[in-house]
Design a protein around this motif. Structure first.
Motif, mmCIF file in Angstrom:
data_model
loop_
_atom_site.group_PDB
_atom_site.id
_atom_site.type_symbol
_atom_site.label_atom_id
_atom_site.label_comp_id
_atom_site.label_asym_id
_atom_site.label_seq_id
_atom_site.Cartn_x
_atom_site.Cartn_y
_atom_site.Cartn_z
ATOM 1 N N GLU A 121 37.285 -28.004 8.312
ATOM 2 C CA GLU A 121 36.801 -27.609 9.642
ATOM 3 C C GLU A 121 37.947 -27.650 10.653
ATOM 4 O O GLU A 121 38.092 -26.742 11.474
ATOM 5 C CB GLU A 121 35.653 -28.521 10.088
ATOM 6 C CG GLU A 121 34.363 -28.228 9.346
ATOM 7 C CD GLU A 121 33.306 -29.317 9.487
ATOM 8 O OE1 GLU A 121 33.501 -30.266 10.283
ATOM 9 O OE2 GLU A 121 32.284 -29.214 8.787
ATOM 10 N N LYS B 34 40.429 -24.768 10.275
ATOM 11 C CA LYS B 34 39.923 -23.486 10.792
ATOM 12 C C LYS B 34 40.018 -23.394 12.311
ATOM 13 O O LYS B 34 40.130 -22.313 12.860
ATOM 14 C CB LYS B 34 38.482 -23.270 10.326
ATOM 15 C CG LYS B 34 38.406 -22.966 8.842
ATOM 16 C CD LYS B 34 36.983 -22.826 8.376
ATOM 17 C CE LYS B 34 36.946 -22.574 6.871
ATOM 18 N NZ LYS B 34 35.582 -22.549 6.366
ATOM 19 N N GLU C 29 41.510 -18.344 1.920
ATOM 20 C CA GLU C 29 41.361 -17.741 3.242
ATOM 21 C C GLU C 29 42.699 -17.251 3.806
ATOM 22 O O GLU C 29 42.809 -16.943 4.991
ATOM 23 C CB GLU C 29 40.693 -18.744 4.186
ATOM 24 C CG GLU C 29 39.280 -19.043 3.728
ATOM 25 C CD GLU C 29 38.510 -19.952 4.672
ATOM 26 O OE1 GLU C 29 38.868 -20.017 5.869
ATOM 27 O OE2 GLU C 29 37.557 -20.577 4.198
ATOM 28 N N ILE D 278 45.383 -18.774 4.572
ATOM 29 C CA ILE D 278 46.002 -19.600 5.603
ATOM 30 C C ILE D 278 47.286 -20.172 5.002
ATOM 31 O O ILE D 278 47.253 -20.793 3.945
ATOM 32 C CB ILE D 278 45.055 -20.745 6.047
ATOM 33 C CG1 ILE D 278 43.770 -20.170 6.664
ATOM 34 C CG2 ILE D 278 45.769 -21.680 7.026
ATOM 35 C CD1 ILE D 278 42.681 -21.193 6.899
#
Length: 120
Positions: free
Chosen positions: A40, A43, A71, A73
């Motif tokens: 979390e 993000k 994702e 990242i």
């Protein structure tokens, strides 16, 4: 601008130790105690470095790392584990992983490695 580091470990002593160490090096430090919380935070914030324990409650460190890569990242990662030899295979496949640290680790070695990684 301060470089941002996320420290993820379920042991409060390790979180506090690393937080103190890296904050004294002028980094902005956040901590999380489980994988779900870590994901979390990743993000929401733009971290420069992730220090994560391999074994975590709720969501394992390896799952967090795989999700971050899924994702797309890009986040330099240092993995901490008490059983380094057992996790080499899992971590080598991950692009973000820059180092695997064996617990207990030498704080000076950690500091030096973090400084090297984040040196611009």
């Amino acid at each position: 601008m301060k470089r941002k580091i996320l420290i993820v470990d379920d042991e409060i002593g390790i979180r506090l130790l690393l937080e103190d160490l890296l904050a004294s090096e002028q980094y902005e430090v956040r901590t999380a105690e489980n994988g779900k919380e870590a994901l979390e935070l990743v993000k929401i914030h733009n971290f420069d470095l992730l220090l994560i324990d391999y074994k975590l409650p709720i969501m394992d460190g390896i799952e967090v790392m795989k999700q971050i890569e899924k994702e797309n990242i890009v986040l330099d990662t240092i993995v901490m584990s008490g059983l380094v030899e057992n996790i080499q295979e899992d971590t080598y496949a991950l692009k973000n992983v820059k180092k695997v640290l064996s617990k207990p680790f030498d704080v000076l070695e950690v500091r030096n490695f973090v400084n090297q990684l984040l040196a611009d």
